[in-house]
Design an enzyme around this catalytic site. Sequence first.
Site, PDB file in Angstrom:
ATOM      1  N   LYS A 122      60.468  69.083  76.716  1.00 55.60           N
ATOM      2  CA  LYS A 122      60.122  67.850  76.002  1.00 55.60           C
ATOM      3  C   LYS A 122      58.938  67.218  76.712  1.00 55.60           C
ATOM      4  O   LYS A 122      59.015  66.904  77.901  1.00 55.60           O
ATOM      5  CB  LYS A 122      61.320  66.895  75.956  1.00 55.60           C
ATOM      6  CG  LYS A 122      60.995  65.573  75.254  1.00 55.60           C
ATOM      7  CD  LYS A 122      62.238  64.747  74.970  1.00 55.60           C
ATOM      8  CE  LYS A 122      61.873  63.370  74.440  1.00 55.60           C
ATOM      9  NZ  LYS A 122      63.032  62.530  74.169  1.00 55.60           N
ATOM     10  N   ASP A 228      69.618  54.022  71.145  1.00 58.64           N
ATOM     11  CA  ASP A 228      68.957  54.666  70.006  1.00 58.64           C
ATOM     12  C   ASP A 228      69.923  55.707  69.429  1.00 58.64           C
ATOM     13  O   ASP A 228      69.545  56.827  69.109  1.00 58.64           O
ATOM     14  CB  ASP A 228      67.685  55.355  70.511  1.00 58.64           C
ATOM     15  CG  ASP A 228      66.553  55.278  69.495  1.00 58.64           C
ATOM     16  OD1 ASP A 228      66.804  54.810  68.370  1.00 58.64           O
ATOM     17  OD2 ASP A 228      65.442  55.702  69.838  1.00 58.64           O
TER      18      ASP A 228
END
Length: 360
Positions: A122, A228
């Site tokens: 990532k 989130d």
Amino acid sequence: MKLDAKGIRYLSPDEVRVLTAVETGSRNHNVVPTTLIKTLSKLHGGGTNKFISDLAKKNLIAKVVNSKYDGYKLTYGGYDYLALKTLSKRETVYSVGNQIGVGKESDVLIIMQSDETECVLKIHRLGRMSFRNVKNQRDYLKNKNSSPSWMYMSRLSATKEYAFMKVLHENGFPVPKPIDHNRHCIVMSYINAIPLRQVEKVGDPGKLYSDLMDLIVKLANYGLIHGDFNEFNILVTSDQQPILIDFPQMVSINHKNAEYYFNRDVDCIRIFFKKKFRYESSLYPKFSLDVNRQFSLDLQVAATGFPSKLQKELEEYTEAIGEIPEKDSNESNSDNELEDSGSESQSDADLSEDSNSNKN
Ligand code: ADP
Ligand code: MG
């Protein structure tokens, strides 16, 4: 911004020296003067000018003609190169494969380790989004000498995500296994599952719903709120086990807005289940009733992986940027050009490369 994996193999050691010099120079220069690049490169045999122009041709650095002096900036490509070189030296990345996700502020790719294990890389890309809310931007910059650079904020975000993933993984939470971290990149295990957003049918929505609510409460009992917790950041395995990803916005249950973030996570799941699976329940956790702190992973992260001072810095930045909507990974990337918003943050020294070198 795509990762240029091909260019990565073809740099000479001298070019790497010059590229590293540009990175070092950008710690305290928005635009690194050509003369400083020469000094930092220490190439006694000369030839720095040629290496500089070769690196610029490969888009690893970019020339900036300044009113006071000419110099160069590291590009995302250059920063990607340096991170990948470090990760490959440590043998946590052997080759780079397909992109599997374009997150709101990241690129996610499959990579291969030398034993052919597939993992995930990532790459954090803060600063890809411009400051949208002018008022927030003004408030944010009021107490700062300059706005932070994308490089610094991306590194901060990756450092935070790695620290949280590590602590969560060590404590048995269903998250990817963190493998390595350098600069704005993290390497983690590949999760063979699909985002909840793309799950069309679940055998028992009530079971998945309650597993997810239990996960929110368990996190809070360990001192943390995901912040989130939505259908993009929950991967669901074929046997309907949820795996949680994406941690740069996690907060402590001691955060001043903890209850708000907790409720928002809970509401995300309630709303999604109602819309997608037509599943509604009168049972859902409430911060004041259901959260009983048993552990303090929030303090553990602050003490070992990501100090609260840096946490605050990242939060201020996120607030100034405003909410960025998530999107499906298969939607095309709008590829907003990098908006470099100024010179390196003053506190860059707090996040020295040493703190990035932890490896499992
Ligand atoms: P962002 O912070 O940009 O939203 P995420 O961490 O949510 O990035 O990752 C974006 C997408 O990449 C996810 O929705 C998921 O599809 C994929 N992804 C991320 N991490 C993994 C992983 N470890 N295994 C498999 N897929 C992943
Ligand atoms: Mg995400």
